[in-house]
Design a protein around this motif. Structure first.
Motif, short mmCIF file in Angstrom:
data_model
loop_
_atom_site.label_atom_id
_atom_site.label_comp_id
_atom_site.label_asym_id
_atom_site.label_seq_id
_atom_site.Cartn_x
_atom_site.Cartn_y
_atom_site.Cartn_z
N TYR A 131 29.35 26.77 33.09
CA TYR A 131 29.62 28.03 33.01
C TYR A 131 30.75 28.47 34.49
O TYR A 131 30.84 27.47 35.12
CB TYR A 131 28.38 28.80 33.39
CG TYR A 131 27.80 28.83 34.79
CD1 TYR A 131 28.19 29.68 35.70
CD2 TYR A 131 27.02 27.54 35.24
CE1 TYR A 131 27.62 29.58 36.96
CE2 TYR A 131 26.32 27.60 36.27
CZ TYR A 131 26.77 28.43 37.40
OH TYR A 131 26.44 28.26 38.65
N LYS A 132 31.25 29.43 34.46
CA LYS A 132 32.26 29.93 35.35
C LYS A 132 32.53 31.31 35.34
O LYS A 132 32.57 31.97 33.88
CB LYS A 132 33.64 29.05 35.10
CG LYS A 132 34.44 29.42 36.43
CD LYS A 132 35.65 28.82 36.33
CE LYS A 132 36.60 28.83 37.41
NZ LYS A 132 36.09 28.25 38.52
N ASN A 133 32.35 32.02 36.20
CA ASN A 133 32.50 33.56 36.25
C ASN A 133 33.92 33.83 36.61
O ASN A 133 34.87 32.88 37.05
CB ASN A 133 31.69 34.14 37.41
CG ASN A 133 30.43 34.41 37.27
OD1 ASN A 133 29.66 34.76 36.23
ND2 ASN A 133 29.35 33.92 38.17
N MET A 165 29.53 40.45 30.78
CA MET A 165 28.42 40.39 31.68
C MET A 165 28.17 42.09 31.97
O MET A 165 27.42 42.25 32.62
CB MET A 165 28.72 39.64 32.88
CG MET A 165 28.92 38.28 32.80
SD MET A 165 29.50 37.22 34.37
CE MET A 165 27.90 37.70 35.26
N ARG A 206 33.66 39.91 35.73
CA ARG A 206 32.70 40.32 34.98
C ARG A 206 32.66 39.76 33.27
O ARG A 206 32.01 40.30 32.53
CB ARG A 206 32.82 42.04 34.52
CG ARG A 206 32.45 42.77 35.93
CD ARG A 206 31.44 42.36 36.79
NE ARG A 206 30.22 42.24 36.19
CZ ARG A 206 29.01 41.75 36.50
NH1 ARG A 206 28.99 41.01 37.41
NH2 ARG A 206 27.76 41.70 35.87
N PHE A 221 31.98 36.08 31.64
CA PHE A 221 31.22 34.61 31.77
C PHE A 221 31.87 33.69 30.73
O PHE A 221 32.03 33.90 29.65
CB PHE A 221 29.99 35.10 31.45
CG PHE A 221 28.92 33.77 32.12
CD1 PHE A 221 28.58 33.19 31.09
CD2 PHE A 221 28.58 33.94 33.53
CE1 PHE A 221 27.66 32.27 31.62
CE2 PHE A 221 27.59 33.16 33.70
CZ PHE A 221 27.28 32.15 32.82
N ARG A 222 32.23 32.58 31.44
CA ARG A 222 32.94 31.48 30.38
C ARG A 222 31.80 30.31 30.19
O ARG A 222 31.26 30.05 31.38
CB ARG A 222 34.35 30.88 30.89
CG ARG A 222 34.86 29.84 29.80
CD ARG A 222 35.80 28.84 30.65
NE ARG A 222 35.11 28.10 31.61
CZ ARG A 222 35.75 27.23 32.55
NH1 ARG A 222 37.08 27.31 32.80
NH2 ARG A 222 35.12 26.58 33.16
N THR A 258 24.55 36.45 36.85
CA THR A 258 24.93 34.95 36.24
C THR A 258 23.54 34.28 35.97
O THR A 258 23.39 33.56 34.89
CB THR A 258 25.59 34.17 37.32
OG1 THR A 258 26.70 34.81 37.70
CG2 THR A 258 25.80 32.78 36.72
#
Length: 202
Positions: free
Chosen positions: A13-15, A74, A101, A103-104, A144
């Protein structure tokens, strides 16, 4: 019995990054944000789209999205929970960059099918339990940690692909039916005008 897994077990994941701090541009590279995820879980574009220049794009290359990335909202744009937790699939590489906001998720392809995950995360099977953790009043949001612990049912990979194919076919039929309804309405209006004339002019 079908097992359940957490999102953190099947993906990286990544924000996103808060690009507003550096300033947007009138044109350039497209910044994907909340407005780009539809209530149907699809990418959408409008006059609200935001852009950054080439220089900032290169400086923040870690946030560039690739084809097959799954993005999730998100934060909702209201308290009505229309897009919070919904996902969309990125359709091209090196065309978009990830805003705050959003999320990947990069899936583990040997465990989960991309289209299956996309479909299941846009159903109440996934969204209703997730929404229980939503905070805020005027604008609902999740953090997250809460998203990573969200669970999905995970049948064997061949079954996932079969389910995704069935849902893709059903969605294609829905879209076709929607188009047919639009054509029917156009035809009805045309026939009405031919037979009775314009009611405003009459």
């Amino acid at each position: 019995m079908i097992k359940e897994v957490e999102l953190q077990d099947i993906s990286d994941y990544k924000n996103g990054y808060a690009f507003y701090k550096d300033g947007y541009s009138d044109k350039g590279k497209l910044v994907i944000d909340l407005f780009n995820i539809s209530e149907n879980g699809e990418l959408q574009f409008s006059e609200k789209d935001k852009y950054i220049d080439e220089d900032l794009w290169n400086k923040k290359s870690d946030f560039i999205l690739s084809k097959g990335d799954l993005i999730m909202a998100m934060t909702d744009m209201s308290s009505q929970l229309k897009i919070l937790g919904r996902t969309a699939i990125i359709d091209e590489s090196n065309k978009y960059i990830l805003n705050q906001r959003i999320f990947r998720l990069k899936i583990y392809e040997d465990i989960v099918d991309l289209k299956y995950l996309h479909r299941i995360t846009n159903t109440n099977v996934f969204l209703k339990p997730l929404h229980r953790f939503a905070k805020g009043s005027n604008q609902k949001y999740l953090n997250t940690k809460e998203i990573l612990k969200a669970k999905i049912p995970l049948p064997p990979l061949p079954q996932q692909k079969k389910i995704a194919a069935i849902l893709d076919a059903a969605d294609a039929y829905r879209q076709k039916s929607k188009a047919l309804i639009g054509k029917y309405e156009e035809l009805s209006q045309s026939l009405f005008l031919d037979m009775f004339g314009d009611p405003v002019l009459n």
